[in-house]
Design an enzyme around this catalytic site. Sequence first.
Site, mmCIF file in Angstrom:
data_model
loop_
_atom_site.group_PDB
_atom_site.id
_atom_site.type_symbol
_atom_site.label_atom_id
_atom_site.label_comp_id
_atom_site.label_asym_id
_atom_site.label_seq_id
_atom_site.Cartn_x
_atom_site.Cartn_y
_atom_site.Cartn_z
ATOM 1 N N TRP A 128 35.404 25.387 38.016
ATOM 2 C CA TRP A 128 36.653 25.831 37.382
ATOM 3 C C TRP A 128 37.861 25.019 37.863
ATOM 4 O O TRP A 128 38.973 25.239 37.420
ATOM 5 C CB TRP A 128 36.873 27.335 37.599
ATOM 6 C CG TRP A 128 36.711 27.764 39.026
ATOM 7 C CD1 TRP A 128 37.678 27.818 39.974
ATOM 8 C CD2 TRP A 128 35.493 28.200 39.649
ATOM 9 N NE1 TRP A 128 37.144 28.248 41.160
ATOM 10 C CE2 TRP A 128 35.805 28.494 40.989
ATOM 11 C CE3 TRP A 128 34.172 28.358 39.209
ATOM 12 C CZ2 TRP A 128 34.844 28.941 41.882
ATOM 13 C CZ3 TRP A 128 33.225 28.806 40.118
ATOM 14 C CH2 TRP A 128 33.562 29.092 41.434
ATOM 15 N N ARG A 129 37.625 24.098 38.790
ATOM 16 C CA ARG A 129 38.730 23.227 39.214
ATOM 17 C C ARG A 129 38.790 21.952 38.365
ATOM 18 O O ARG A 129 39.633 21.095 38.602
ATOM 19 C CB ARG A 129 38.568 22.863 40.691
ATOM 20 C CG ARG A 129 38.821 24.085 41.550
ATOM 21 C CD ARG A 129 38.953 23.774 43.008
ATOM 22 N NE ARG A 129 39.342 24.994 43.700
ATOM 23 C CZ ARG A 129 39.078 25.255 44.966
ATOM 24 N NH1 ARG A 129 38.441 24.365 45.693
ATOM 25 N NH2 ARG A 129 39.471 26.368 45.511
ATOM 26 N N GLU B 263 38.256 33.659 37.625
ATOM 27 C CA GLU B 263 38.962 34.600 38.503
ATOM 28 C C GLU B 263 38.356 35.996 38.427
ATOM 29 O O GLU B 263 38.275 36.693 39.433
ATOM 30 C CB GLU B 263 40.453 34.652 38.159
ATOM 31 C CG GLU B 263 41.223 33.406 38.571
ATOM 32 C CD GLU B 263 41.137 33.102 40.062
ATOM 33 O OE1 GLU B 263 40.951 34.025 40.871
ATOM 34 O OE2 GLU B 263 41.235 31.917 40.415
ATOM 35 N N THR C 266 32.893 38.759 43.977
ATOM 36 C CA THR C 266 31.643 38.021 44.183
ATOM 37 C C THR C 266 31.931 36.695 44.876
ATOM 38 O O THR C 266 32.965 36.077 44.633
ATOM 39 C CB THR C 266 30.959 37.784 42.813
ATOM 40 O OG1 THR C 266 30.952 39.017 42.090
ATOM 41 C CG2 THR C 266 29.540 37.308 42.980
ATOM 42 N N TYR D 134 29.658 45.339 39.186
ATOM 43 C CA TYR D 134 31.003 45.705 38.706
ATOM 44 C C TYR D 134 31.156 45.313 37.225
ATOM 45 O O TYR D 134 31.978 44.478 36.862
ATOM 46 C CB TYR D 134 32.099 45.031 39.538
ATOM 47 C CG TYR D 134 32.019 45.323 41.009
ATOM 48 C CD1 TYR D 134 32.527 46.514 41.533
ATOM 49 C CD2 TYR D 134 31.427 44.427 41.887
ATOM 50 C CE1 TYR D 134 32.435 46.799 42.884
ATOM 51 C CE2 TYR D 134 31.331 44.704 43.242
ATOM 52 C CZ TYR D 134 31.842 45.890 43.730
ATOM 53 O OH TYR D 134 31.761 46.161 45.058
ATOM 54 N N TYR E 34 47.315 40.193 40.595
ATOM 55 C CA TYR E 34 46.636 39.074 41.251
ATOM 56 C C TYR E 34 46.092 38.084 40.221
ATOM 57 O O TYR E 34 46.384 36.880 40.274
ATOM 58 C CB TYR E 34 45.481 39.564 42.163
ATOM 59 C CG TYR E 34 44.544 38.430 42.482
ATOM 60 C CD1 TYR E 34 44.911 37.478 43.426
ATOM 61 C CD2 TYR E 34 43.364 38.248 41.781
ATOM 62 C CE1 TYR E 34 44.114 36.385 43.671
ATOM 63 C CE2 TYR E 34 42.559 37.150 42.006
ATOM 64 C CZ TYR E 34 42.935 36.224 42.961
ATOM 65 O OH TYR E 34 42.148 35.133 43.179
ATOM 66 N N ASP F 256 45.515 37.961 46.950
ATOM 67 C CA ASP F 256 44.286 38.744 47.136
ATOM 68 C C ASP F 256 44.068 38.932 48.636
ATOM 69 O O ASP F 256 44.961 38.636 49.443
ATOM 70 C CB ASP F 256 43.094 38.046 46.461
ATOM 71 C CG ASP F 256 42.727 36.732 47.146
ATOM 72 O OD1 ASP F 256 43.489 36.269 48.030
ATOM 73 O OD2 ASP F 256 41.678 36.165 46.811
ATOM 74 N N GLU G 213 45.746 27.773 44.833
ATOM 75 C CA GLU G 213 44.358 27.478 45.209
ATOM 76 C C GLU G 213 44.243 27.047 46.667
ATOM 77 O O GLU G 213 43.243 27.336 47.326
ATOM 78 C CB GLU G 213 43.787 26.405 44.287
ATOM 79 C CG GLU G 213 43.571 26.950 42.892
ATOM 80 C CD GLU G 213 42.363 26.320 42.227
ATOM 81 O OE1 GLU G 213 41.234 26.765 42.503
ATOM 82 O OE2 GLU G 213 42.563 25.373 41.459
ATOM 83 N N CYS H 253 41.205 29.996 57.655
ATOM 84 C CA CYS H 253 41.844 31.230 58.137
ATOM 85 C C CYS H 253 40.911 32.394 57.814
ATOM 86 O O CYS H 253 41.249 33.322 57.094
ATOM 87 C CB CYS H 253 43.209 31.391 57.464
ATOM 88 S SG CYS H 253 44.276 32.578 58.308
ATOM 89 N N CYS I 137 41.662 27.752 63.996
ATOM 90 C CA CYS I 137 43.055 27.305 64.112
ATOM 91 C C CYS I 137 43.183 25.821 64.464
ATOM 92 O O CYS I 137 44.133 25.168 64.051
ATOM 93 C CB CYS I 137 43.795 28.150 65.143
ATOM 94 S SG CYS I 137 43.830 29.898 64.717
HETATM 95 N N1 ADE Z 1 38.645 33.032 44.910
HETATM 96 C C1 ADE Z 1 39.412 33.553 43.960
HETATM 97 N N2 ADE Z 1 39.864 32.603 43.131
HETATM 98 C C2 ADE Z 1 39.348 31.438 43.568
HETATM 99 C C3 ADE Z 1 39.427 30.097 43.136
HETATM 100 N N3 ADE Z 1 40.137 29.776 42.062
HETATM 101 N N4 ADE Z 1 38.756 29.173 43.844
HETATM 102 C C4 ADE Z 1 38.043 29.520 44.915
HETATM 103 N N5 ADE Z 1 37.924 30.755 45.364
HETATM 104 C C5 ADE Z 1 38.560 31.721 44.709
#
Ligand code: ADE
Length: 353
Positions: free
Chosen positions: A28-29, A41, A47, A86, A124, A142, A186, A196, A203
């Site tokens: 999705w990137r 999303e 999940t 869900y 969100y 989130d 992102e 984190c 850290c």
């Molecule tokens: N968790 C929720 N949205 C995300 C995203 N776009 N990429 C990676 N992890 C996620």
Amino acid sequence: MDKQATTKKEIQQNLLHWFDKNKRDLPWRKTKDPYKIWVSEIMLQQTRVDTVIAYYNRFIESFPTVEDLAAADEQDVLKHWQGLGYYSRARNLHKGAQMVREQFGGEFPKEPDKVKKIPGIGPYTAGAILSIAFNLPYPAVDGNVLRVFSRVFAIKEDIAQPQTVKLIQQKAAAYMPEGHEGNFTEALMELGALICIPVSPLCLTCPLFHQCEARLQGIQDELPVKRKKAKPRPMHMVFCIIGCGTEILIVQNPFGRLLKGMWGFPGQEGSTGKDEETVERILTELGIAASGVQKWGTARHIFTHMDWDMHIYRCEAESKQAVGQPHRWIGKEETDQYPFPKVYQKILSRIKW
Ligand code: ADE
């Protein structure tokens, strides 16, 4: 520039730079299509990323556009969700696609008020889609982002409280860098997922090492403060696999609204030591005369609010009588035509036909 403005700029730049160098290659990137980002999303809400990848690819292959999803059959949509749990997420996504088609002419809206009217989209998800797809300055806060911000600003209030969430949402909105809103959203999610992390945050490799107030105070392991959630309620559940020749009975909406649209086996909550009575009640309510009731096995399934100790019985119906709820009598080879939630797949996969 005053110190606060300098720190803000450093946080933005360090985070964006780190994301650019370290981001995971996720399907999705590779897109700015709001529909695809919306699907991702919703899947990612409850999940893990590793699990979502295959589901996301399959879903987008079957429903490549919002129009395709809107036109799909709900059962087919649920089938693509099978195993993710869900299921109201899938039903809402489907209804949401129809809303986008009918009310917004097939174009995903850019106004937060309109976006939040789409079923299943809260602040969100609205922020995630608007910032990632359109670079609009709406934050997506989130659990990951709550943790990152509570540490970066050493916020010691309970993040389960709405006023703490609100405070962090305001901070997140104020920190969005103009022109890079999507990457910032992102980057925050990625930092929460990779660096984190909840226990023992890394850290030493964090791009916000010098800016993080919690780290400077040495309290990163104590943050965020979060009130414990109630444990899932233990429930004694009784299920019936009712056979008739080579077929068995499955029912739709097997547990009311919780699993609406999905398929499963007739069952009810019962009391320990009283399974025979519960089986009788299940058969009576279905209007089925059956014999040869035998204990067949046990299984366990934990939902968010319920912990099911499942006692499974097998019996043979006299005939395929009428049943007072949507149902089918199906043979072994038909099982993959119906969406079954995980809880019933546990039973299904072990049936000796
Ligand atoms: N968790 C929720 N949205 C995300 C995203 N776009 N990429 C990676 N992890 C996620």
